[in-house]
Design an enzyme around this catalytic site. Structure first.
Site, short mmCIF file in Angstrom:
data_model
loop_
_atom_site.label_atom_id
_atom_site.label_comp_id
_atom_site.label_asym_id
_atom_site.label_seq_id
_atom_site.Cartn_x
_atom_site.Cartn_y
_atom_site.Cartn_z
N ARG A 251 -21.70 -32.35 -1.29
CA ARG A 251 -22.53 -31.00 -1.74
C ARG A 251 -22.74 -31.38 -3.17
O ARG A 251 -21.75 -31.59 -3.86
CB ARG A 251 -21.86 -29.77 -1.47
N HIS B 207 -27.03 -24.08 -9.44
CA HIS B 207 -25.31 -23.86 -9.73
C HIS B 207 -25.21 -23.59 -11.38
O HIS B 207 -24.62 -24.22 -11.94
CB HIS B 207 -24.62 -25.23 -9.25
N GLU C 257 -22.60 -19.03 -5.95
CA GLU C 257 -21.88 -18.00 -6.61
C GLU C 257 -22.63 -17.14 -7.45
O GLU C 257 -22.27 -17.18 -8.62
CB GLU C 257 -20.56 -18.48 -7.17
N ASN D 228 -17.12 -19.99 -0.99
CA ASN D 228 -16.17 -20.83 -1.74
C ASN D 228 -15.10 -20.07 -2.01
O ASN D 228 -15.19 -18.56 -2.14
CB ASN D 228 -16.87 -20.98 -3.40
N TYR E 66 -10.78 -19.33 -3.24
CA TYR E 66 -9.62 -19.97 -4.18
C TYR E 66 -8.54 -19.40 -3.92
O TYR E 66 -7.45 -20.06 -3.95
CB TYR E 66 -10.13 -20.24 -5.50
N GLU F 286 -16.50 -24.59 -0.88
CA GLU F 286 -15.62 -24.98 -2.03
C GLU F 286 -14.34 -24.44 -1.58
O GLU F 286 -14.37 -23.48 -1.47
CB GLU F 286 -16.06 -24.63 -3.32
#
Ligand code: PNW
Length: 461
Positions: free
Chosen positions: A75, A119, A165, A294, A296, A368
């Site tokens: 990606r 992005h 995002e 994504n 985290y 991600e």
């Protein structure tokens, strides 16, 4: 041994401004991240993406490294201002040629390209001349740019991500001024988000009407979200956690799946939350072929005992935290990454299950997940990154559990293929599976790259 379903997609990810460098080479125009990172004080140690990993010149070596890991997909994102230096009109053929080489190289290596159109690196001209994301007409610029990409690359690219995002561009870019374009406002995040959602819908409309039947690809959006765990079983804390998730992920995913913002946002944001026209709502609803996520970290959410003006209030501007009124905390037992992000693998499983339920069992790709770990400026520490391997075991293990529990998770892409420009933190945080020497451009696989290669090969660990 945790074995994944047949055909599970393993990959790795990057973004244009974080790795390419060659900022003023090959006809590329500046983006808002060039301008922002060059303002003293905006990034750690004044770092910029001028050179970054010099991927623009080292892309062949990077494909070779990915080949060695055996990943099924890569990606990456396209720099809009490399394609259209002014964000509109004229096409820069050198930019097209660069991505053609990269895409051809990936295909030849048996690695499926997953391409993000945006992005965060908005062409600077569109910021200066047209107020960037704040003006409704930006959505048409996005659609025009995307059409060029589909026309030029869509014969080989079958997996498209419209936006990465939008929460970050909206909130960090227009709410607390942490990211480009560096604005601090209580209302602009909602406006930026609204126009980004419209842009997403128009891009998808172009793809579906003009390209999808021929090119036979899929298109979707990638959103980011942390997990929010209620502090207790009390109704107040449970509602606070749910509200936090709706303000974070529901803000962007509800319009895409249901055609409108969450009701709790309407109630609390009031007039600052724009309305979708019936036409836009119709285009938005059902506009993603898959759910890009994504993820985290995790925090504990509770009903605040007094008015919250948390991280959203960095510049004293009110904003998100003030609107949602959720008290956030960590748990002292939790280990943290070098970003100060809590390592809580079960939060990943719970978030996947929350998405599965709320959006009616969509196909999900984690586009991600990964970590920066302390001490990795030291090459020897980085090369022996056992803590990253532990992190990946935890989170990939949580993905496996979610699949066992019925979630339709189809792929996992590790952030990041190599150390790179970590936005406002410059080169001071290293997320890579490969170590990068920023003096010489040399790359070297960390222990985690080898562990990941074995995992990909065995389709599990
Ligand atoms: C994501 N936050 O960014 C991005 O998609 C990547 O470009 C980035 O390198 C990666 O995660 C690691 O940070 C985020 O402060 C950056 O809340 C910062 C935040 C969230 C996401």
């Amino acid at each position: 041994m945790k074995t994944f379903p047949d055909g599970f997609l393993w990959g790795t990810a990057t973004a244009a401004y974080q790795i390419e460098g060659a900022a003023a080479t090959g006809g590329r125009g500046p983006s808002i991240w060039d301008a922002f990172s060059h303002i003293p004080g905006k990034t750690a140690e004044g770092h910029t993406g001028d050179v970054a990993c010099d991927h623009y010149h080292r892309w062949e070596e990077d494909i070779e490294l990915m080949k060695q890991m055996g990943v099924g997909c890569y990606r990456f994102s396209i720099s809009w201002s490399r394609i259209q230096p002014q964000g509109k009109g004229e096409i820069n053929e050198e930019g097209i040629a660069f991505y053609n080489k990269l895409i051809d190289g990936l295909v030849a290596a048996g690695i499926t390209p997953w391409v993000t159109l945006f992005h965060w690196d908005l062409p600077l001209a569109l910021q200066l001349e047209e107020d960037g994301l704040l003006k409704p007409s930006i959505a048409y610029r996005f659609a025009d740019y995307a059409r060029i990409c589909f026309e030029r690359f869509g014969d080989r690219v079958k997996n498209w991500i419209t936006l990465n995002e939008p929460w970050c561009s909206s909130f960090l870019g227009h709410g607390n001024a942490y990211f480009a374009p560096g604005r601090a406002s209580a209302s602009e995040p909602y406006l930026a988000a609204h126009n980004l959602l419209r842009a997403h819908a128009y891009i998808v409309d172009v793809y579906r009407k003009e390209f999808q039947a021929d090119q036979k690809g899929q298109i979707g959006i990638t959103n980011n979200c942390d997990w929010r765990e209620p502090a207790s079983d009390s109704e107040g804390d449970k509602a606070a956690a749910q509200r936090a998730l709706e303000f974070f992920l529901g803000w962007f995913a509800d319009p895409v799946y249901f055609g409108d913002y969450p009701a709790v946002m309407r109630e609390r944001v009031g007039e600052r939350l724009p309305q979708f026209t019936p036409e836009d709502a119709k285009l938005l609803k059902g506009s993603s072929d898959f759910f890009g996520l994504n993820h985290y970290t995790t925090m504990i959410a509770s009903e605040p005992k007094q008015q919250v003006s948390g991280p959203g209030d960095i510049k004293g501007n009110g904003g998100m935290m003030e609107d949602q009124q959720v008290e956030l905390a960590g748990d002292p037992e939790w280990e943290q990454t070098d970003m100060g992000w809590n390592i809580v693998p079960w939060g990943c499983r719970k978030l996947l299950e929350w998405i599965d339920k709320r959006y009616d069992h969509p196909p999900i790709y984690i586009t991600e997940n990964g970590c920066a770990m302390p001490g990795e400026d030291d090459r020897q520490v980085a090369l022996n990154d056992t803590r990253r391997v532990e992190f990946l075991k935890g989170y990939i293990g949580a993905c496996h559990e979610a699949i066992q529990n019925g979630v339709d998770l189809r792929g996992y892409m590790c952030w990041s293929m190599m150390d790179n420009f970590e936005w406002a933190l410059g080169y001071t945080r290293r997320f890579g599976l490969h170590w990068v020497d920023y003096e010489t451009g040399e790359r070297q696989p960390k222990a985690s790259a080898k562990w990941y290669a074995a995992t990909v090969k065995q389709n599990g660990f």
